[in-house]
Design an enzyme around this catalytic site. Structure first.
Site, PDB file in Angstrom:
ATOM      1  CE  LYS A 278      78.654 -41.084   7.563  1.00 22.27           C
ATOM      2  NZ  LYS A 278      79.044 -41.097   6.143  1.00 22.27           N
TER       3      LYS A 278
ATOM      4  N   GLY B   2      72.537 -38.874   4.598  1.00 22.81           N
ATOM      5  CA  GLY B   2      71.575 -39.894   4.185  1.00 22.81           C
ATOM      6  C   GLY B   2      72.183 -41.227   4.576  1.00 22.81           C
ATOM      7  CG  HIS B   3      73.573 -41.831   7.984  1.00 21.62           C
ATOM      8  ND1 HIS B   3      73.912 -41.432   9.244  1.00 21.62           N
ATOM      9  CD2 HIS B   3      74.369 -41.108   7.141  1.00 21.62           C
ATOM     10  CE1 HIS B   3      74.848 -40.493   9.176  1.00 21.62           C
ATOM     11  NE2 HIS B   3      75.135 -40.283   7.912  1.00 21.62           N
TER      12      HIS B   3
ATOM     13  CB  THR C  19      70.965 -34.801  -3.943  1.00 26.42           C
ATOM     14  OG1 THR C  19      72.194 -35.529  -4.046  1.00 26.42           O
ATOM     15  CG2 THR C  19      71.059 -33.811  -2.801  1.00 26.42           C
TER      16      THR C  19
ATOM     17  CD  GLN D  60      77.561 -34.384   6.876  1.00 26.26           C
ATOM     18  OE1 GLN D  60      77.787 -33.964   7.994  1.00 26.26           O
ATOM     19  NE2 GLN D  60      76.343 -34.711   6.499  1.00 26.26           N
TER      20      GLN D  60
ATOM     21  CE  LYS E 123      76.270 -53.977   6.582  1.00 29.07           C
ATOM     22  NZ  LYS E 123      76.552 -55.025   5.644  1.00 29.07           N
TER      23      LYS E 123
ATOM     24  N   GLY F 188      77.783 -56.533   1.603  1.00 36.05           N
ATOM     25  CA  GLY F 188      76.466 -56.305   1.002  1.00 36.05           C
ATOM     26  C   GLY F 188      75.706 -55.326   1.871  1.00 36.05           C
TER      27      GLY F 188
ATOM     28  CG  ASP G 215      77.224 -40.764   0.597  1.00 38.27           C
ATOM     29  OD1 ASP G 215      76.421 -40.524   1.523  1.00 38.27           O
ATOM     30  OD2 ASP G 215      77.330 -40.065  -0.428  1.00 38.27           O
TER      31      ASP G 215
HETATM   32  P1  GDP Z   1      76.298 -43.450   4.927  1.00 35.61           P
HETATM   33  O1  GDP Z   1      75.865 -42.068   4.561  1.00 35.61           O
HETATM   34  O2  GDP Z   1      77.728 -43.506   5.334  1.00 35.61           O
HETATM   35  O3  GDP Z   1      75.407 -44.089   5.953  1.00 35.61           O
HETATM   36  O4  GDP Z   1      76.173 -44.319   3.597  1.00 35.61           O
HETATM   37  P2  GDP Z   1      74.972 -44.268   2.524  1.00 35.61           P
HETATM   38  O5  GDP Z   1      73.785 -44.937   3.100  1.00 35.61           O
HETATM   39  O6  GDP Z   1      74.793 -42.868   1.997  1.00 35.61           O
HETATM   40  O7  GDP Z   1      75.609 -45.070   1.337  1.00 35.61           O
HETATM   41  C1  GDP Z   1      76.015 -46.396   1.462  1.00 35.61           C
HETATM   42  C2  GDP Z   1      75.238 -47.224   0.437  1.00 35.61           C
HETATM   43  O8  GDP Z   1      75.872 -48.460   0.272  1.00 35.61           O
HETATM   44  C3  GDP Z   1      73.823 -47.547   0.859  1.00 35.61           C
HETATM   45  O9  GDP Z   1      73.010 -47.641  -0.268  1.00 35.61           O
HETATM   46  C4  GDP Z   1      73.968 -48.904   1.552  1.00 35.61           C
HETATM   47  O10 GDP Z   1      72.774 -49.657   1.522  1.00 35.61           O
HETATM   48  C5  GDP Z   1      75.016 -49.533   0.684  1.00 35.61           C
HETATM   49  N1  GDP Z   1      75.917 -50.483   1.347  1.00 35.61           N
HETATM   50  C6  GDP Z   1      76.407 -50.436   2.609  1.00 35.61           C
HETATM   51  N2  GDP Z   1      77.298 -51.429   2.806  1.00 35.61           N
HETATM   52  C7  GDP Z   1      77.374 -52.111   1.644  1.00 35.61           C
HETATM   53  C8  GDP Z   1      78.143 -53.228   1.207  1.00 35.61           C
HETATM   54  O11 GDP Z   1      78.966 -53.782   1.925  1.00 35.61           O
HETATM   55  N3  GDP Z   1      77.943 -53.646  -0.077  1.00 35.61           N
HETATM   56  C9  GDP Z   1      77.083 -53.041  -0.916  1.00 35.61           C
HETATM   57  N4  GDP Z   1      76.962 -53.508  -2.152  1.00 35.61           N
HETATM   58  N5  GDP Z   1      76.329 -51.984  -0.538  1.00 35.61           N
HETATM   59  C10 GDP Z   1      76.494 -51.523   0.721  1.00 35.61           C
HETATM   60  P1  IMO Z   2      76.488 -38.760   4.735  1.00 36.80           P
HETATM   61  O1  IMO Z   2      76.330 -38.549   6.230  1.00 36.80           O
HETATM   62  C1  IMO Z   2      78.240 -37.304   1.001  1.00 36.80           C
HETATM   63  C2  IMO Z   2      78.653 -32.940   0.586  1.00 36.80           C
HETATM   64  C3  IMO Z   2      77.794 -32.266  -0.450  1.00 36.80           C
HETATM   65  C4  IMO Z   2      78.690 -31.102  -0.823  1.00 36.80           C
HETATM   66  C5  IMO Z   2      79.329 -30.730   0.510  1.00 36.80           C
HETATM   67  C6  IMO Z   2      78.642 -29.590   1.240  1.00 36.80           C
HETATM   68  O2  IMO Z   2      75.339 -39.407   4.083  1.00 36.80           O
HETATM   69  O3  IMO Z   2      77.813 -39.396   4.445  1.00 36.80           O
HETATM   70  P2  IMO Z   2      76.343 -29.353   2.560  1.00 36.80           P
HETATM   71  O4  IMO Z   2      74.938 -29.600   2.129  1.00 36.80           O
HETATM   72  O5  IMO Z   2      76.778 -30.151   3.727  1.00 36.80           O
HETATM   73  O6  IMO Z   2      76.635 -27.888   2.741  1.00 36.80           O
HETATM   74  O7  IMO Z   2      77.238 -29.816   1.296  1.00 36.80           O
HETATM   75  O8  IMO Z   2      79.261 -31.900   1.312  1.00 36.80           O
HETATM   76  N1  IMO Z   2      77.899 -33.772   1.563  1.00 36.80           N
HETATM   77  C7  IMO Z   2      77.887 -35.105   1.562  1.00 36.80           C
HETATM   78  N2  IMO Z   2      78.429 -36.004   0.700  1.00 36.80           N
HETATM   79  N3  IMO Z   2      77.583 -37.738   2.087  1.00 36.80           N
HETATM   80  C8  IMO Z   2      77.060 -36.859   2.981  1.00 36.80           C
HETATM   81  O9  IMO Z   2      76.517 -37.245   4.162  1.00 36.80           O
HETATM   82  C9  IMO Z   2      77.163 -35.480   2.702  1.00 36.80           C
HETATM   83  N4  IMO Z   2      76.742 -34.365   3.346  1.00 36.80           N
HETATM   84  C10 IMO Z   2      77.212 -33.323   2.640  1.00 36.80           C
HETATM   85  O10 IMO Z   2      77.543 -33.097  -1.555  1.00 36.80           O
HETATM   86  O11 IMO Z   2      79.722 -31.537  -1.680  1.00 36.80           O
HETATM   87 MG    MG Z   3      75.020 -41.046   2.950  1.00 42.12          MG
END
Ligand code: GDP
Ligand code: IMO
Ligand code: MG
Length: 427
Positions: free
Chosen positions: A16, A40-41, A302, A225, A18, A416, A13
Site C-alpha cells: 500500500k 509498516g508501509h 516486527t 492492514q 509504495k 519491484g 503488507d
Molecule cells: P504495506 O504494508 O502494504 O505498505 O506493504 P509493506 O511495506 O509492509 O510490504 C511490502 C514490501 O514489498 C515492502 O518491502 C516493499 O518495498 C516491497 N514491494 C512493494 N512492491 C513490490 C514489488 O512490486 N516487487 C517487489 N519485489 N517488492 C515490492
Molecule cells: P500493514 O498496514 C500485516 C496483523 C498482526 C496480527 C493481527 C492483529 O503494514 O499492512 P494487531 O497488532 O493489529 O492487534 O495484530 O493483525 N497485522 C498486520 N499484518 N500487515 C499489517 O499492517 C498488520 N497490522 C496488523 O500480525 O496477526
Molecule cells: Mg506492511
C-alpha cells in the site's frame, strides 16, 4: 469532488505504502483512516528506503497529509518517526495535520496487549504488540483518551485515571509492571505528547477535509492492514481491531459515502500473512520458502517471517465485494519470475462440497481444500519492464485470467519495490 480510497485486499503488507506514494501527485491530500503503528508501509525512491507506521505515505511529495480520527496514535512511536523524517529535511511540520479525535495509545495499552496475548497462550493472535486491541477497546467502551484531550486543562487527571484503570486490569492478568519501568515509560510518553503539541497542527480534521473537498480539492485515503484483517469481515478473531474496509474511510475521516469515487484494491500476485490465524492457500513446502526468500517476506514492523502461499481468489472476490473495488493493483509480480507453474485458488471445497463463496469461518483449515487452476509461469525478469510491451505472454495471460475471475480491471502492476517500478496498464 473526488475522494479515492486505496486499501489492502489480503492480510496486509500488499504494498500500500509504495502505491500511495506513487499516486500522491494526483491528489491534493492524502489521509490515513484507521490502524496505528501496527502498520509498516515501505517506500523506496531515489535509493532511499523508508518504513512509515503512523504517518501517511504521501509525505514525500509536498502534499497535505492527514492522520484521521480513525487512527490510533502512539505519541512515542509517532514522535520517533517524525523526528527521523525531520532530520532528513522533510517539511513534515507544514504538511502534516492530525485529528483531535485520533485515540491515544498509552504505555499501559501496550502492556495490556502483551499480557492479553500471554493469557491466550497457544490461541494468541500474534499481534504486533503495539497496543492496538486495548486502545480500540477503550475507544468503543468509551474510556479512551483522544489527542484533542491533551489540549484540555484536566488532561493529567484523565491520563492518571486511565493508567490506574489499566493497572487494575494488569494486576488481574498478573502483569503488574515494575514502578520504575512504568515511570520511565510515562515520562517518555508525556515528552512525546509535548513534542507533538509544539510541532504539529492538531485539528478538527472532519471539518478541514470536508471544507477542502467542497472547495474542489481531491483526496486519497490510505488504508492500513488488509480486508482479511477487518474486525467485522476478516478471519475473526485473528484480525486487527479496526475496520480496514472502504467503509472505514467514511468513519475514520468523517466523509460521507457519496463522496467516494474509485476504490483501489491492492493485492500481491501471491498471498502472505503474518501472525496466527487460518490461511487456506498457505504453502509449507519449498515453493513457500522460495516465495518468502525472493519476496523478502519478513514483517516491516516486527521482522517476523511472513507465511506465504498462492493467490486466493475466493478471498479476493469477497474483499472486492465488501469494498466495492473499482480498480485492481497487482504488486510483487516480479517475485513469481522463474516459477515454472503458478497456481491460483478459484474455489474452496468444504467437506467435499465446492463453493466459490467465502464461508463464515475458515478456522478449520483441515476441512477446506483449495481448488487450484494452474497457469504457465514466465522466465522474463519483470523488474526490468518499463511498459506493458515488456511483459511476456504468460504474464499477460495471468493478468487476463485474474481480471476474468475477479470481474474488475487491473490498472497498475508493480514489478519491484522502487517508485519507478510501477506500470500503469492502458485500458
Ligand atoms: P504495506 O504494508 O502494504 O505498505 O506493504 P509493506 O511495506 O509492509 O510490504 C511490502 C514490501 O514489498 C515492502 O518491502 C516493499 O518495498 C516491497 N514491494 C512493494 N512492491 C513490490 C514489488 O512490486 N516487487 C517487489 N519485489 N517488492 C515490492
Ligand atoms: P500493514 O498496514 C500485516 C496483523 C498482526 C496480527 C493481527 C492483529 O503494514 O499492512 P494487531 O497488532 O493489529 O492487534 O495484530 O493483525 N497485522 C498486520 N499484518 N500487515 C499489517 O499492517 C498488520 N497490522 C496488523 O500480525 O496477526
Ligand atoms: Mg506492511
Amino acid at each position: 469532488m473526488k475522494v479515492d480510497i486505496l486499501l489492502g485486499l489480503q492480510w496486509g503488507d500488499e504494498g500500500k505504502g509504495k502505491v500511495v506514494d506513487v499516486l500522491t501527485p494526483r491528489y491534493d491530500m492524502v489521509a490515513r483512516f484507521q490502524g496505528g503503528p501496527n502498520a509498516g508501509h515501505t517506500l523506496e525512491f531515489d535509493g532511499r528506503k523508508v518504513v512509515l507506521r503512523s504517518i501517511p505515505s504521501g509525505v514525500f511529495q509536498g502534499n497535505i497529509n492527514i492522520v484521521g480520527n480513525g487512527v490510533v496514535l502512539d505519541p512515542v512511536l509517532f514522535a520517533g518517526e517524525a523526528r527521523e523524517l525531520l532530520e532528513t529535511g522533510s517539511d513534515l511540520k507544514s504538511i502534516l495535520k492530525i485529528s483531535k479525535k485520533a485515540h491515544l495509545i498509552l504505555p499501559t495499552h501496550r502492556l495490556l496487549d502483551a499480557a492479553g496475548e500471554k493469557a491466550k497462550g497457544k490461541d494468541k493472535i500474534g499481534t504486533t504488540g503495539k497496543g492496538i486491541g486495548p486502545t480500540y477497546t477503550d475507544k468503543t467502551s468509551r474510556n479512551g483518551l483522544r489527542l484533542g484531550d491533551v489540549l484540555e486543562p484536566d488532561f493529567d487527571k484523565r491520563f492518571n485515571a486511565a493508567v490506574e484503570r489499566h493497572l487494575t486490569m494488569l494486576a488481574r492478568l498478573d502483569a503488574t509492571p515494575d514502578k520504575a519501568v512504568l515511570d520511565e515509560l510515562t515520562a517518555r510518553w508525556l515528552e512525546a505528547v509535548a513534542f507533538i503539541r509544539s510541532n504539529f497542527e492538531i485539528i478538527d480534521s472532519e471539518h478541514y477535509v470536508n471544507k477542502a473537498l467542497a472547495a474542489g480539492k481531491t483526496m486519497l485515503c490510505e488504508g492500513a492492514q488488509g480486508t482479511m484483517l477487518d474486525v467485522d469481515f476478516g478471519s475473526y478473531p485473528f484480525v486487527t481491531s479496526s475496520n480496514t474496509i472502504s467503509a472505514g474511510a467514511c468513519t475514520g475521516l468523517g466523509i460521507a459515502p457519496n463522496k467516494i469515487n474509485d476504490v483501489y484494491g491492492i493485492f500481491k500476485a501471491y498471498c502472505t500473512r503474518v501472525g496466527s490465524g487460518p490461511f487456506p492457500t498457505e504453502l509449507f513446502d519449498e515453493t513457500g520458502a522460495e516465495i518468502r526468500r525472493i519476496g523478502h517476506e519478513f514483517g516491516a514492523v516486527t521482522g517476523r517471517e511472513r507465511r506465504c502461499g498462492w493467490i486466493d481468489l475466493v478471498a479476493l472476490r469477497y474483499a472486492i465485494m465488501i469494498n466495492g473495488v473499482t480498480k485492481l493493483i497487482m504488486m510483487k509480480s516480479d517475485v513469481l519470475d522463474g516459477f515454472p507453474t503458478i497456481k491460483a485458488c478459484t474455489a474452496y471445497e468444504i467437506d467435499g462440497v465446492q463453493t466459490p463463496d467465502f464461508p463464515y469461518s475458515i478456522d478449520d483449515t483441515d476441512r477446506i481444500r483449495p481448488i487450484y487452476t494452474e497457469l504457465p509461469g514466465w522466465t522474463t525478469d519483470l523488474t526490468k519492464a518499463t511498459s506493458e510491451a515488456d511483459f511476456p505472454k504468460e504474464f499477460k495471460d495471468y493478468i487476463a485470467f485474474l481480471e476474468r475471475e475477479l470481474g474488475v480491471p487491473v490498472c497498475i502492476v508493480s514489478v519491484g519495490p522502487d517508485r519507478k517500478q510501477t506500470i500503469e496498464l492502458k485500458k
